[in-house]
Design an enzyme around this catalytic site. Structure first.
Site, PDB file in Angstrom:
ATOM      1  N   GLY A  11       0.853  -1.192   0.000  1.00  0.00           N
ATOM      2  CA  GLY A  11       0.000   0.000   0.000  1.00  0.00           C
ATOM      3  C   GLY A  11       0.885   1.236   0.000  1.00  0.00           C
ATOM      4  O   GLY A  11       0.567   2.247   0.629  1.00  0.00           O
TER       5      GLY A  11
ATOM      6  N   ASP B  68       1.062  -1.613  -4.693  1.00  0.00           N
ATOM      7  CA  ASP B  68      -0.224  -0.945  -4.457  1.00  0.00           C
ATOM      8  C   ASP B  68      -1.214  -1.382  -5.530  1.00  0.00           C
ATOM      9  O   ASP B  68      -0.872  -2.179  -6.424  1.00  0.00           O
ATOM     10  CB  ASP B  68      -0.064   0.590  -4.447  1.00  0.00           C
ATOM     11  CG  ASP B  68      -1.120   1.282  -3.574  1.00  0.00           C
ATOM     12  OD1 ASP B  68      -2.321   1.206  -3.933  1.00  0.00           O
ATOM     13  OD2 ASP B  68      -0.773   1.902  -2.558  1.00  0.00           O
TER      14      ASP B  68
ATOM     15  N   MET C 197      -3.454  -6.656  -1.919  1.00  0.00           N
ATOM     16  CA  MET C 197      -2.795  -7.207  -0.710  1.00  0.00           C
ATOM     17  C   MET C 197      -3.618  -8.291  -0.020  1.00  0.00           C
ATOM     18  O   MET C 197      -3.099  -9.033   0.799  1.00  0.00           O
ATOM     19  CB  MET C 197      -2.465  -6.083   0.274  1.00  0.00           C
ATOM     20  CG  MET C 197      -3.658  -5.355   0.830  1.00  0.00           C
ATOM     21  SD  MET C 197      -3.136  -3.886   1.717  1.00  0.00           S
ATOM     22  CE  MET C 197      -4.699  -3.069   1.998  1.00  0.00           C
TER      23      MET C 197
ATOM     24  N   LYS D 103       2.660   1.266   6.157  1.00  0.00           N
ATOM     25  CA  LYS D 103       2.538   2.615   6.690  1.00  0.00           C
ATOM     26  C   LYS D 103       1.142   3.148   6.404  1.00  0.00           C
ATOM     27  O   LYS D 103       0.755   3.276   5.235  1.00  0.00           O
ATOM     28  CB  LYS D 103       3.598   3.546   6.079  1.00  0.00           C
ATOM     29  CG  LYS D 103       3.420   4.993   6.489  1.00  0.00           C
ATOM     30  CD  LYS D 103       4.490   5.897   5.916  1.00  0.00           C
ATOM     31  CE  LYS D 103       4.172   7.348   6.129  1.00  0.00           C
ATOM     32  NZ  LYS D 103       3.034   7.856   5.351  1.00  0.00           N
TER      33      LYS D 103
ATOM     34  N   HIS E  37      -5.021   0.937   9.678  1.00  0.00           N
ATOM     35  CA  HIS E  37      -6.073   1.774  10.290  1.00  0.00           C
ATOM     36  C   HIS E  37      -7.299   1.916   9.378  1.00  0.00           C
ATOM     37  O   HIS E  37      -8.342   2.362   9.811  1.00  0.00           O
ATOM     38  CB  HIS E  37      -5.515   3.150  10.720  1.00  0.00           C
ATOM     39  CG  HIS E  37      -5.138   4.069   9.598  1.00  0.00           C
ATOM     40  ND1 HIS E  37      -4.539   5.289   9.809  1.00  0.00           N
ATOM     41  CD2 HIS E  37      -5.282   3.962   8.250  1.00  0.00           C
ATOM     42  CE1 HIS E  37      -4.338   5.890   8.658  1.00  0.00           C
ATOM     43  NE2 HIS E  37      -4.770   5.111   7.703  1.00  0.00           N
TER      44      HIS E  37
HETATM   45  C1  LIG Z   1      -3.746   5.577   3.555  1.00  0.00           C
HETATM   46  S1  LIG Z   1      -2.937   5.166   2.077  1.00  0.00           S
HETATM   47  C2  LIG Z   1      -1.265   4.954   2.619  1.00  0.00           C
HETATM   48  C3  LIG Z   1      -0.265   5.160   1.522  1.00  0.00           C
HETATM   49  C4  LIG Z   1       1.202   5.070   1.964  1.00  0.00           C
HETATM   50  N1  LIG Z   1       1.502   3.836   2.651  1.00  0.00           N
HETATM   51  C5  LIG Z   1       1.564   6.248   2.831  1.00  0.00           C
HETATM   52  O1  LIG Z   1       1.525   6.140   4.046  1.00  0.00           O
HETATM   53  O2  LIG Z   1       1.846   7.312   2.268  1.00  0.00           O
HETATM   54  C6  LIG Z   1      -3.475   3.499   1.818  1.00  0.00           C
HETATM   55  C7  LIG Z   1      -2.936   2.863   0.542  1.00  0.00           C
HETATM   56  O3  LIG Z   1      -3.416   1.515   0.456  1.00  0.00           O
HETATM   57  C8  LIG Z   1      -3.689   1.224  -0.895  1.00  0.00           C
HETATM   58  N2  LIG Z   1      -4.605   0.077  -0.996  1.00  0.00           N
HETATM   59  C9  LIG Z   1      -5.944   0.069  -0.712  1.00  0.00           C
HETATM   60  N3  LIG Z   1      -6.446  -1.173  -0.920  1.00  0.00           N
HETATM   61  C10 LIG Z   1      -5.407  -1.938  -1.355  1.00  0.00           C
HETATM   62  C11 LIG Z   1      -5.299  -3.310  -1.741  1.00  0.00           C
HETATM   63  N4  LIG Z   1      -6.377  -4.109  -1.702  1.00  0.00           N
HETATM   64  N5  LIG Z   1      -4.088  -3.783  -2.137  1.00  0.00           N
HETATM   65  C12 LIG Z   1      -2.999  -2.959  -2.173  1.00  0.00           C
HETATM   66  N6  LIG Z   1      -3.035  -1.647  -1.801  1.00  0.00           N
HETATM   67  C13 LIG Z   1      -4.231  -1.146  -1.404  1.00  0.00           C
HETATM   68  C14 LIG Z   1      -4.269   2.527  -1.412  1.00  0.00           C
HETATM   69  O4  LIG Z   1      -4.258   2.623  -2.809  1.00  0.00           O
HETATM   70  C15 LIG Z   1      -3.377   3.565  -0.728  1.00  0.00           C
HETATM   71  O5  LIG Z   1      -2.266   3.901  -1.519  1.00  0.00           O
END
Ligand SMILES: C[S@@+](CC[C@H](N)C(=O)[O-])C[C@H]1O[C@@H](n2cnc3c(N)ncnc32)[C@H](O)[C@@H]1O
Length: 344
Positions: free
Chosen positions: A188, A211, A232, A245, A249
């Site tokens: 992510g 991601d 994921m 990161k 949550h």
């Molecule tokens: C709150 S953001 C955090 C991004 C990064 N880790 C940061 O802290 O800057 C959550 C991330 O999870 C990704 N995400 C959501 N569902 C996902 C999935 N099923 N598989 C992989 N990534 C996913 C979103 O696209 C997003 O980039």
């Protein structure tokens, strides 16, 4: 009095950023009088008095401070940026402006108006009640929202990476975290700001930014950074360590256990002491002042409204780790209101 100012503080701060007030004062290099400020930013001449009202509230909230400008025999009140105000300057690499503008964007704010409806319906989140889609679906369908969101995450990652690699109390907390590992998967990882900062600071580490496909589409890697699109919940690329990161949550306990089980699979073959590194809030952990706890609780509501996620206290985290098959954890350090948790 203070609570009334706080009620409108976000809107007023957003307005100041959109008018370019912090940037203008920063460029000016010394305190600016209201007349100088008015001349430098493009506002309607009839709004001078209102600009004064805006600056008065922003001074009360701590982004600006009043300083006297001495002119020959006269002195005039001017406005200067405080330390907190510096974080609103766009050119500042540590600027929180993209994060603030994304959170205060109209599409992002809409779910808050649907909170009571959501409590009475079966939708996953108030965001879904407001938009008919989850955050990730809207990001996939609306490029403007996707860009805002990814830039907000990137700005937060710049802030965290700067602290981890430049300013941490231990000298270099970031390097110590990744020492001895050959590979890292940032699950992510968004558009890879954090992954890239780690890859640059730790050239021995092969990093993957993983991601959703629409997030990493078209992004170019470097010598030790690769982008991989996927889900994921289905599979995570193998590595010595997984970074999560600001991921867990956003999900409920059952979903977090699923993600953590996929992480466990991904580090299973590591001969470097495979581990998962979580950067997230631990409610109540090292919150030495009331403001920090209040900020943690506000973030708790933010993820509830957006994704029906939640922030967790240490006991709640431990339960997740046990249910996903991990039996040891270490809370290493705090990053402001957030913590780093290593799990094995
Ligand atoms: C709150 S953001 C955090 C991004 C990064 N880790 C940061 O802290 O800057 C959550 C991330 O999870 C990704 N995400 C959501 N569902 C996902 C999935 N099923 N598989 C992989 N990534 C996913 C979103 O696209 C997003 O980039």
């Amino acid at each position: 009095m203070e609570s009334h100012v706080q009620l409108y503080q976000f809107d007023v701060t957003k307005c100041a950023v959109q008018l370019g007030i912090p940037d203008t004062i920063q460029r000016h290099g010394k305190p600016m009088s209201l007349a100088e400020l008015e001349a430098a930013i493009c506002i309607n001449q009839e709004k001078t008095q209102s600009l004064g009202q805006l600056m008065r509230v922003l001074t009360q909230s701590g982004f600006f401070e009043k300083k006297f400008i001495i002119k020959s025999n006269d002195k005039e009140v001017g406005y200067a940026l405080t330390k907190a105000g510096q974080l609103l300057v766009r050119e500042n690499p540590l600027a929180v402006t993209p994060f603030m503008l994304a959170i205060l964007d109209q599409d992002a704010q809409k779910p808050w108006h649907y909170l009571s409806n959501w409590f009475q319906n079966r939708d996953r989140s108030a965001f879904q009640t407001a938009h008919g889609k989850t955050v990730w679906e809207l990001a996939n369908n609306m490029p403007k929202f996707n860009d805002y969101f990814n830039e907000a995450m990137a700005s937060d990652s710049r802030l965290v990476a700067t602290y981890l690699f430049d300013y941490s109390e231990e000298g270099n907390l970031g390097k110590a975290l990744f020492e001895g590992l050959n590979s890292l998967v940032d699950v992510g990882g968004g558009t890879g700001t954090m992954t890239k900062a780690i890859a640059d600071a730790c050239p021995w580490l092969n990093c993957i930014c993983f991601d959703l496909p629409h997030v990493v589409a078209g992004l170019q890697g470097t010598k030790n950074l690769t982008y991989i699109g996927g889900n994921m919940f289905e599979a995570i690329p193998q590595g010595d360590a997984i970074l999560l990161k600001w991921i867990l949550h956003d999900w409920n306990d059952e979903e977090c256990v699923k993600i953590l089980k996929q992480c466990k699979e991904a580090i299973m073959n590591s001969d470097k002491g495979g581990r998962v590194i979580i950067i997230d809030i631990v409610i109540g952990h090292q919150t030495e002042d009331y403001k920090s706890l209040e900020t943690q609780l506000l973030f708790d509501l933010q993820v509830m409204v957006w994704a029906r996620g939640k922030q967790r206290d240490e006991t709640e985290w431990y339960k997740l780790f046990l249910n996903a098959g991990f039996n040891q954890y270490k809370i290493i350090s705090k990053l402001g209101v957030r913590s780093i948790i290593e799990i094995y």
